[in-house]
Design an enzyme around this catalytic site. Structure first.
Site, PDB file in Angstrom:
ATOM      1  N   HIS A  15       0.848  -1.189   0.000  1.00 10.95           N
ATOM      2  CA  HIS A  15       0.000   0.000   0.000  1.00 10.95           C
ATOM      3  C   HIS A  15       0.885   1.241   0.000  1.00 10.95           C
ATOM      4  O   HIS A  15       2.114   1.156   0.032  1.00 10.95           O
ATOM      5  CB  HIS A  15      -0.954   0.016   1.207  1.00 10.95           C
ATOM      6  CG  HIS A  15      -0.333   0.440   2.508  1.00 10.95           C
ATOM      7  ND1 HIS A  15      -1.059   0.928   3.564  1.00 10.95           N
ATOM      8  CD2 HIS A  15       0.954   0.443   2.934  1.00 10.95           C
ATOM      9  CE1 HIS A  15      -0.256   1.208   4.570  1.00 10.95           C
ATOM     10  NE2 HIS A  15       0.968   0.925   4.218  1.00 10.95           N
ATOM     11  N   CYS A  35       5.752   6.554   4.352  1.00 10.92           N
ATOM     12  CA  CYS A  35       4.569   5.750   3.984  1.00 10.92           C
ATOM     13  C   CYS A  35       3.913   6.243   2.698  1.00 10.92           C
ATOM     14  O   CYS A  35       3.063   5.549   2.133  1.00 10.92           O
ATOM     15  CB  CYS A  35       3.536   5.772   5.103  1.00 10.92           C
ATOM     16  SG  CYS A  35       4.116   4.929   6.582  1.00 10.92           S
ATOM     17  N   HIS A  55       4.996   0.195  -0.614  1.00 16.29           N
ATOM     18  CA  HIS A  55       5.784  -0.612   0.321  1.00 16.29           C
ATOM     19  C   HIS A  55       4.827  -1.654   0.891  1.00 16.29           C
ATOM     20  O   HIS A  55       3.607  -1.546   0.716  1.00 16.29           O
ATOM     21  CB  HIS A  55       6.392   0.251   1.437  1.00 16.29           C
ATOM     22  CG  HIS A  55       5.368   0.876   2.324  1.00 16.29           C
ATOM     23  ND1 HIS A  55       4.717   2.047   2.007  1.00 16.29           N
ATOM     24  CD2 HIS A  55       4.831   0.470   3.499  1.00 16.29           C
ATOM     25  CE1 HIS A  55       3.847   2.342   2.960  1.00 16.29           C
ATOM     26  NE2 HIS A  55       3.891   1.390   3.881  1.00 16.29           N
ATOM     27  N   HIS A  77       3.567  -4.725   3.995  1.00 15.87           N
ATOM     28  CA  HIS A  77       3.523  -5.139   5.400  1.00 15.87           C
ATOM     29  C   HIS A  77       3.097  -6.597   5.495  1.00 15.87           C
ATOM     30  O   HIS A  77       2.361  -7.094   4.637  1.00 15.87           O
ATOM     31  CB  HIS A  77       2.494  -4.314   6.192  1.00 15.87           C
ATOM     32  CG  HIS A  77       2.839  -2.867   6.284  1.00 15.87           C
ATOM     33  ND1 HIS A  77       3.807  -2.379   7.129  1.00 15.87           N
ATOM     34  CD2 HIS A  77       2.343  -1.793   5.629  1.00 15.87           C
ATOM     35  CE1 HIS A  77       3.883  -1.074   7.003  1.00 15.87           C
ATOM     36  NE2 HIS A  77       3.011  -0.682   6.092  1.00 15.87           N
ATOM     37  N   ASP A 124      -4.509 -10.766   0.321  1.00 15.35           N
ATOM     38  CA  ASP A 124      -3.185 -11.384   0.386  1.00 15.35           C
ATOM     39  C   ASP A 124      -2.443 -11.266  -0.938  1.00 15.35           C
ATOM     40  O   ASP A 124      -2.978 -11.613  -1.994  1.00 15.35           O
ATOM     41  CB  ASP A 124      -3.339 -12.856   0.775  1.00 15.35           C
ATOM     42  CG  ASP A 124      -2.004 -13.493   1.132  1.00 15.35           C
ATOM     43  OD1 ASP A 124      -1.134 -12.789   1.689  1.00 15.35           O
ATOM     44  OD2 ASP A 124      -1.835 -14.692   0.849  1.00 15.35           O
ATOM     45  N   HIS A 125      -1.224 -10.739  -0.863  1.00 10.70           N
ATOM     46  CA  HIS A 125      -0.375 -10.514  -2.034  1.00 10.70           C
ATOM     47  C   HIS A 125      -1.004  -9.538  -3.025  1.00 10.70           C
ATOM     48  O   HIS A 125      -0.773  -9.612  -4.223  1.00 10.70           O
ATOM     49  CB  HIS A 125       0.012 -11.835  -2.721  1.00 10.70           C
ATOM     50  CG  HIS A 125       1.006 -12.631  -1.917  1.00 10.70           C
ATOM     51  ND1 HIS A 125       0.670 -13.233  -0.732  1.00 10.70           N
ATOM     52  CD2 HIS A 125       2.312 -12.885  -2.126  1.00 10.70           C
ATOM     53  CE1 HIS A 125       1.735 -13.841  -0.242  1.00 10.70           C
ATOM     54  NE2 HIS A 125       2.750 -13.640  -1.064  1.00 10.70           N
ATOM     55  N   GLU A 134      -0.347  -3.891  11.788  1.00  9.42           N
ATOM     56  CA  GLU A 134       0.370  -3.540  10.560  1.00  9.42           C
ATOM     57  C   GLU A 134       1.855  -3.861  10.716  1.00  9.42           C
ATOM     58  O   GLU A 134       2.518  -4.297   9.786  1.00  9.42           O
ATOM     59  CB  GLU A 134       0.172  -2.065  10.225  1.00  9.42           C
ATOM     60  CG  GLU A 134       0.723  -1.694   8.859  1.00  9.42           C
ATOM     61  CD  GLU A 134       0.505  -0.235   8.542  1.00  9.42           C
ATOM     62  OE1 GLU A 134      -0.342   0.049   7.681  1.00  9.42           O
ATOM     63  OE2 GLU A 134       1.178   0.619   9.150  1.00  9.42           O
TER      64      GLU A 134
HETATM   65 NI    NI Z   1       2.602   1.175   5.447  1.00  7.89          NI
END
Ligand code: NI
Length: 134
Positions: free
Chosen positions: A14, A33, A39, A41, A79-80, A124
């Site tokens: 995200h 961010c 990037h 998580h 997911d992914h 997160e």
């Molecule tokens: Ni983030």
């Protein structure tokens, strides 16, 4: 009344950035961010439901059913994936942990049967998590 929790995990990308703000302003508010190239998580999701114990089964809810529901409605969609681009229930929302937890609650609440949704807790990072109680 008793509470029971299922944990699931997913990995997703995200960024935190408002499209109506300049890159500079996004950077000021969201720091790294807001990196335009995303990037990721390793998220950890805890879904807690509550209800009374069924005397026949000893269960509040069959955890297999809860697991299947969370996977079908939430995990498979995240997911992914890229939360900003790929996830229907996050369209048009800022991809913060807060907004994601609320959206996950809304998706699960539509489908939970037999027990009541109590809490969506979303990590997160190891150090940052949110809890939403509806
Ligand atoms: Ni983030």
């Amino acid at each position: 009344m008793i509470h029971i929790t299922r944990r699931e995990r997913f990995n997703a990308a995200h960024k935190l950035a408002r499209p109506d703000w300049s890159d500079e302003h996004n950077k000021e508010v969201f720091g790294k961010c807001s990196n335009p190239n995303w990037h990721g998580h390793n998220y950890e999701l805890f879904v807690t439901v509550k209800g009374n114990v069924n005397p026949e089964t000893g269960f509040v809810i069959d955890l297999k059913d809860l697991k299947d529901l969370i996977n079908r409605e939430v995990i498979e969609k995240l997911d992914h994936k890229n939360i900003n681009l790929d996830v229907d229930f996050m369209k048009g929302k800022l991809a913060s942990t807060e907004n994601l937890a609320i959206a996950i609650w809304d998706e699960l609440a539509k489908h939970i049967r037999g027990a009541e949704l109590h809490c969506v807790k979303l990590y997160e990072t190891e150090n940052n998590f949110v809890e939403y109680f509806g």
